[in-house]
Design a protein around this motif. Structure first.
Motif, PDB file in Angstrom:
ATOM      1  N   GLN A 154       5.840 -16.924 -25.595  1.00 17.11           N
ATOM      2  CA  GLN A 154       5.340 -18.100 -26.468  1.00 17.11           C
ATOM      3  C   GLN A 154       3.783 -17.680 -26.977  1.00 17.11           C
ATOM      4  OE1 GLN A 154       7.558 -20.681 -26.224  1.00 17.11           O
ATOM      5  NE2 GLN A 154       6.416 -22.364 -27.046  1.00 17.11           N
ATOM      6  N   ASP A 155       3.880 -18.119 -28.409  1.00 19.18           N
ATOM      7  CA  ASP A 155       2.547 -17.978 -29.209  1.00 19.18           C
ATOM      8  C   ASP A 155       1.945 -19.326 -29.015  1.00 19.18           C
ATOM      9  OD1 ASP A 155       0.344 -17.451 -30.735  1.00 19.18           O
ATOM     10  OD2 ASP A 155       1.486 -17.369 -32.583  1.00 19.18           O
ATOM     11  N   THR A 156       0.898 -19.392 -28.371  1.00 16.03           N
ATOM     12  CA  THR A 156       0.221 -21.021 -28.132  1.00 16.03           C
ATOM     13  C   THR A 156      -1.333 -21.018 -28.833  1.00 16.03           C
ATOM     14  OG1 THR A 156      -0.743 -20.452 -26.244  1.00 16.03           O
ATOM     15  CG2 THR A 156       1.473 -20.759 -26.087  1.00 16.03           C
ATOM     16  N   PRO A 157      -1.910 -22.209 -28.824  1.00 23.71           N
ATOM     17  CA  PRO A 157      -3.145 -22.135 -29.285  1.00 23.71           C
ATOM     18  C   PRO A 157      -4.098 -21.528 -28.304  1.00 23.71           C
ATOM     19  CG  PRO A 157      -1.912 -24.472 -29.333  1.00 23.71           C
ATOM     20  CD  PRO A 157      -1.585 -23.405 -28.672  1.00 23.71           C
ATOM     21  N   TYR A 158      -3.838 -21.073 -27.004  1.00 22.38           N
ATOM     22  CA  TYR A 158      -4.628 -20.405 -26.263  1.00 22.38           C
ATOM     23  C   TYR A 158      -4.368 -19.082 -26.196  1.00 22.38           C
ATOM     24  CZ  TYR A 158      -4.616 -25.367 -25.091  1.00 22.38           C
ATOM     25  OH  TYR A 158      -4.415 -26.691 -25.191  1.00 22.38           O
ATOM     26  N   GLY A 159      -3.492 -18.365 -26.894  1.00 20.97           N
ATOM     27  CA  GLY A 159      -3.030 -17.210 -26.877  1.00 20.97           C
ATOM     28  C   GLY A 159      -1.527 -17.030 -26.749  1.00 20.97           C
ATOM     29  N   VAL A 160      -1.259 -15.763 -26.570  1.00 16.16           N
ATOM     30  CA  VAL A 160       0.239 -15.418 -26.265  1.00 16.16           C
ATOM     31  C   VAL A 160       0.435 -15.214 -24.921  1.00 16.16           C
ATOM     32  CG1 VAL A 160       1.911 -13.582 -26.615  1.00 16.16           C
ATOM     33  CG2 VAL A 160       0.454 -14.002 -28.581  1.00 16.16           C
ATOM     34  N   ARG A 161       1.416 -16.226 -24.410  1.00 13.76           N
ATOM     35  CA  ARG A 161       1.731 -16.215 -23.119  1.00 13.76           C
ATOM     36  C   ARG A 161       3.070 -15.746 -22.681  1.00 13.76           C
ATOM     37  NH1 ARG A 161      -1.289 -22.192 -21.880  1.00 13.76           N
ATOM     38  NH2 ARG A 161      -3.414 -21.327 -21.343  1.00 13.76           N
ATOM     39  N   CYS A 162       3.218 -15.080 -21.781  1.00 10.97           N
ATOM     40  CA  CYS A 162       4.530 -14.377 -21.314  1.00 10.97           C
ATOM     41  C   CYS A 162       4.535 -14.719 -19.746  1.00 10.97           C
ATOM     42  CB  CYS A 162       4.420 -12.987 -21.320  1.00 10.97           C
ATOM     43  SG  CYS A 162       3.614 -12.323 -23.123  1.00 10.97           S
ATOM     44  N   THR A 181      22.751  -2.367  -8.956  1.00 11.96           N
ATOM     45  CA  THR A 181      22.757  -3.242  -7.978  1.00 11.96           C
ATOM     46  C   THR A 181      22.147  -4.615  -7.849  1.00 11.96           C
ATOM     47  OG1 THR A 181      21.200  -2.159  -6.521  1.00 11.96           O
ATOM     48  CG2 THR A 181      23.515  -1.474  -6.359  1.00 11.96           C
ATOM     49  N   ASP A 182      21.219  -4.609  -9.064  1.00 17.36           N
ATOM     50  CA  ASP A 182      20.501  -5.818  -9.145  1.00 17.36           C
ATOM     51  C   ASP A 182      20.023  -6.019 -10.551  1.00 17.36           C
ATOM     52  OD1 ASP A 182      18.797  -8.162  -8.539  1.00 17.36           O
ATOM     53  OD2 ASP A 182      17.387  -6.955  -7.320  1.00 17.36           O
ATOM     54  N   ASP A 183      19.737  -7.204 -10.853  1.00 16.95           N
ATOM     55  CA  ASP A 183      19.498  -7.662 -12.385  1.00 16.95           C
ATOM     56  C   ASP A 183      18.273  -7.310 -12.620  1.00 16.95           C
ATOM     57  OD1 ASP A 183      21.684  -9.342 -12.454  1.00 16.95           O
ATOM     58  OD2 ASP A 183      20.768 -11.260 -11.902  1.00 16.95           O
ATOM     59  N   MET A 184      17.932  -7.056 -13.748  1.00 16.07           N
ATOM     60  CA  MET A 184      16.568  -6.059 -14.447  1.00 16.07           C
ATOM     61  C   MET A 184      16.315  -6.652 -15.505  1.00 16.07           C
ATOM     62  SD  MET A 184      16.413  -2.168 -15.328  1.00 16.07           S
ATOM     63  CE  MET A 184      17.419  -1.591 -13.660  1.00 16.07           C
ATOM     64  N   ALA A 185      14.957  -7.293 -15.620  1.00 16.38           N
ATOM     65  CA  ALA A 185      14.447  -7.863 -16.754  1.00 16.38           C
ATOM     66  C   ALA A 185      13.104  -7.086 -17.111  1.00 16.38           C
ATOM     67  CB  ALA A 185      13.929  -9.466 -16.602  1.00 16.38           C
ATOM     68  N   LEU A 186      12.775  -6.558 -18.257  1.00 19.89           N
ATOM     69  CA  LEU A 186      11.747  -6.010 -18.719  1.00 19.89           C
ATOM     70  C   LEU A 186      11.043  -6.452 -19.979  1.00 19.89           C
ATOM     71  CD1 LEU A 186      13.439  -2.277 -18.491  1.00 19.89           C
ATOM     72  CD2 LEU A 186      12.271  -3.238 -16.887  1.00 19.89           C
ATOM     73  N   LEU A 187       9.918  -6.631 -19.988  1.00 18.55           N
ATOM     74  CA  LEU A 187       9.036  -7.182 -20.990  1.00 18.55           C
ATOM     75  C   LEU A 187       7.868  -6.305 -21.391  1.00 18.55           C
ATOM     76  CD1 LEU A 187       8.223  -9.222 -23.193  1.00 18.55           C
ATOM     77  CD2 LEU A 187       7.230 -10.366 -21.257  1.00 18.55           C
ATOM     78  N   ALA A 188       7.820  -5.730 -22.443  1.00 21.39           N
ATOM     79  CA  ALA A 188       6.878  -5.039 -22.916  1.00 21.39           C
ATOM     80  C   ALA A 188       5.918  -5.467 -23.961  1.00 21.39           C
ATOM     81  CB  ALA A 188       7.151  -3.495 -23.266  1.00 21.39           C
ATOM     82  N   VAL A 189       4.732  -5.270 -24.201  1.00 26.61           N
ATOM     83  CA  VAL A 189       3.882  -5.982 -25.161  1.00 26.61           C
ATOM     84  C   VAL A 189       2.758  -4.932 -25.411  1.00 26.61           C
ATOM     85  CG1 VAL A 189       2.213  -7.911 -25.749  1.00 26.61           C
ATOM     86  CG2 VAL A 189       3.984  -8.227 -24.222  1.00 26.61           C
ATOM     87  N   THR A 190       2.866  -4.472 -26.490  1.00 26.58           N
ATOM     88  CA  THR A 190       1.711  -3.338 -27.250  1.00 26.58           C
ATOM     89  C   THR A 190       0.844  -4.052 -28.198  1.00 26.58           C
ATOM     90  OG1 THR A 190       3.072  -1.570 -27.059  1.00 26.58           O
ATOM     91  CG2 THR A 190       1.641  -1.078 -28.433  1.00 26.58           C
ATOM     92  N   ARG A 191      -0.519  -3.693 -27.665  1.00 24.16           N
ATOM     93  CA  ARG A 191      -1.718  -4.035 -28.853  1.00 24.16           C
ATOM     94  C   ARG A 191      -1.993  -3.285 -29.715  1.00 24.16           C
ATOM     95  NH1 ARG A 191      -6.084  -8.137 -26.729  1.00 24.16           N
ATOM     96  NH2 ARG A 191      -6.094  -9.490 -28.274  1.00 24.16           N
ATOM     97  N   SER A 192      -1.837  -3.608 -31.116  1.00 22.84           N
ATOM     98  CA  SER A 192      -2.345  -2.587 -32.088  1.00 22.84           C
ATOM     99  C   SER A 192      -3.980  -2.986 -32.679  1.00 22.84           C
ATOM    100  CB  SER A 192      -1.385  -2.404 -33.168  1.00 22.84           C
ATOM    101  OG  SER A 192      -0.903  -3.717 -33.729  1.00 22.84           O
ATOM    102  N   GLY A 193      -4.165  -4.122 -32.607  1.00 23.67           N
ATOM    103  CA  GLY A 193      -5.639  -4.378 -33.471  1.00 23.67           C
ATOM    104  C   GLY A 193      -5.751  -6.024 -33.085  1.00 23.67           C
ATOM    105  N   GLY A 194      -6.843  -6.640 -33.742  1.00 23.08           N
ATOM    106  CA  GLY A 194      -7.379  -7.835 -33.569  1.00 23.08           C
ATOM    107  C   GLY A 194      -6.551  -8.828 -34.430  1.00 23.08           C
ATOM    108  N   TYR A 195      -6.625 -10.336 -33.898  1.00 16.31           N
ATOM    109  CA  TYR A 195      -5.841 -11.143 -34.439  1.00 16.31           C
ATOM    110  C   TYR A 195      -6.421 -12.536 -34.259  1.00 16.31           C
ATOM    111  CZ  TYR A 195      -1.733 -14.460 -34.696  1.00 16.31           C
ATOM    112  OH  TYR A 195      -0.994 -15.514 -34.891  1.00 16.31           O
ATOM    113  N   GLU A 196      -6.396 -13.341 -35.163  1.00 17.75           N
ATOM    114  CA  GLU A 196      -6.871 -14.632 -35.137  1.00 17.75           C
ATOM    115  C   GLU A 196      -5.773 -15.488 -35.531  1.00 17.75           C
ATOM    116  OE1 GLU A 196      -9.474 -16.019 -34.024  1.00 17.75           O
ATOM    117  OE2 GLU A 196     -10.696 -13.957 -33.793  1.00 17.75           O
ATOM    118  N   ARG A 197      -5.182 -16.527 -34.652  1.00 20.04           N
ATOM    119  CA  ARG A 197      -4.239 -17.291 -35.079  1.00 20.04           C
ATOM    120  C   ARG A 197      -4.446 -18.450 -36.119  1.00 20.04           C
ATOM    121  NH1 ARG A 197      -1.274 -21.972 -32.291  1.00 20.04           N
ATOM    122  NH2 ARG A 197       1.182 -21.603 -32.205  1.00 20.04           N
ATOM    123  N   PRO A 198      -3.628 -18.717 -36.950  1.00 19.23           N
ATOM    124  CA  PRO A 198      -3.901 -19.631 -38.035  1.00 19.23           C
ATOM    125  C   PRO A 198      -4.116 -21.041 -37.213  1.00 19.23           C
ATOM    126  CG  PRO A 198      -2.023 -18.108 -38.706  1.00 19.23           C
ATOM    127  CD  PRO A 198      -2.404 -18.061 -37.372  1.00 19.23           C
TER     128      PRO A 198
END
Length: 370
Positions: free
Chosen positions: A165-173, A353-370
């Motif tokens: 979720q992209d939020t006013p406080y940052g990207v939350r996962c 034998t078990d469910d598997m969820a994977l989430l990867a986030v890569t940072r490439s530079g700076g960002y200011e949310r509009p």
């Protein structure tokens, strides 16, 4: 390198394509065998097998044609050897015709069963997209990728969850694993993700988001009865990546530690203080602890469920993602997850034998949310 699963899929398609010739081969082989052997020998078994094979592999029209062909070949050879005048020859032809008619019925039953199965898969896929929607591929400088594999063949959703979720406080996962299986686990996934999406937008701190999740899961567990009342907890990791700066915040509630990849090195990020899973806060009092770790440009955060680290090979050895990823240069989160899934599939021999969820986030530079 081509994934083993892709190779197995290609082999299956090749086999299926050539298996469609089986009814014709059975008829030709039966006719040749019948013609070249003594008159008292009959290839009736091959004639009856041809329409049944067509029923399983081909369309209704092909099944009917295979049945007609089986009856025609049998009739021709019975006439050739002079057996159509006695009761034995007529009984054999009647048996071939009966099996051919039954093959048509089997073909229709399989068709309608396949229609129902396709409908169920479509519904399951719609449920998955509603409960576990695909996150955006990028948010500012953050590139994001997810993968989900269910332990149940052809199932689209289980007890693992992920959210971005992209939020006013940052990207939350969030990545989590619900205790239990079946529809109760899916309900808990739905509750947890619904609360996460709402709380992530409203709560100024990651601890506040976690507290909202805690209360919601306790309420959900209170609606259950029996042993399921005590099994409605969720292990999970919540992450917050501010819009500016080069760090991230983590809260780990009884979940496998996230991995941080940077410059070919892989580091497990253990919580500074262990905590109970979400939904069990009543068993231990204490303040929520948020850990802050560096997250510079070029780094990748990997969140996963224990279906990854508890995957075993035939010798019983657990899979170690750190060994797989150390020293490996991957161009982005999608490639990273593809590498992981290929490697864990090779480790387990394709057995999940078990469910598997994977989430990867890569940072490439700076960002200011509009």
């Amino acid at each position: 390198m081509r994934a083993p699963s892709a190779g197995r899929t290609a082999v299956k398609r090749w086999c299926l394509r050539h298996l469609q010739l089986l009814p014709v081969l059975l008829l030709l082989g039966g006719a040749l065998l019948d013609y070249c052997t003594p008159p008292h020998f009959s290839a009736e078994a091959l004639y009856t097998a041809a329409p049944m094979a067509a029923a399983a592999l081909l369309s209704l029209r092909a099944t009917v044609l295979a049945g007609i062909g089986a009856c025609a070949v049998d009739f021709a050879l019975l006439t050739h050897f002079g057996f159509m005048g006695d009761s034995g020859g007529r009984s054999e032809l009647a048996a071939v015709a009966t099996v051919s008619a039954f093959a048509v019925v089997v073909n229709r039953l399989m068709y309608y069963s396949d229609v129902r199965l396709r409908s169920a898969r479509g519904i399951a896929l719609a449920v998955q997209r509603a409960v576990l929607p695909e996150p955006p591929a990028s948010i500012g400088p953050l590139r994001i990728a997810v993968r989900y594999q269910s332990a149940v063949k052809d199932a689209q959703i289980g007890g693992d969850l992920y959210g971005v979720q992209d939020t006013p406080y940052g990207v939350r996962c969030v990545v989590g694993d619900v205790r239990g299986k079946g529809m109760e686990a899916v309900k808990a996934v739905d509750v947890a993700l619904g609360v996460f999406r709402e709380a992530a937008e409203e709560e100024p701190t990651l601890a506040g988001v976690t507290a909202r999740l805690e209360r919601a899961l306790i309420r959900e567990a209170g609606r259950r009865t029996g042993v399921e009342r005590t099994e409605g907890f969720v292990t999970g990791v919540l992450a917050e990546i501010p819009h500016s700066g080069d760090e991230l915040r983590l809260i780990n509630r009884g979940h496998p530690p996230p991995l941080l990849l940077h410059g070919g090195e892989v580091r497990s990020v253990y919580p500074s203080e262990p905590a109970l899973p979400l939904g069990l806060a009543g068993l231990a009092a204490g303040e929520e602890r948020t850990d802050t770790v560096p997250f510079p440009a070029g780094a990748t955060l990997l969140l996963y469920t224990d279906g990854l680290t508890e995957a075993r090979n035939r010798a019983g050895a657990f899979y170690d993602p750190v060994t797989c990823l150390t020293g490996r240069d991957v161009p982005g989160p999608d490639a990273l997850l593809d590498v992981l899934l290929t490697d864990v599939g090779r480790h387990t021999g394709g057995r999940i034998t078990d469910d598997m969820a994977l989430l990867a986030v890569t940072r490439s530079g700076g960002y200011e949310r509009p």
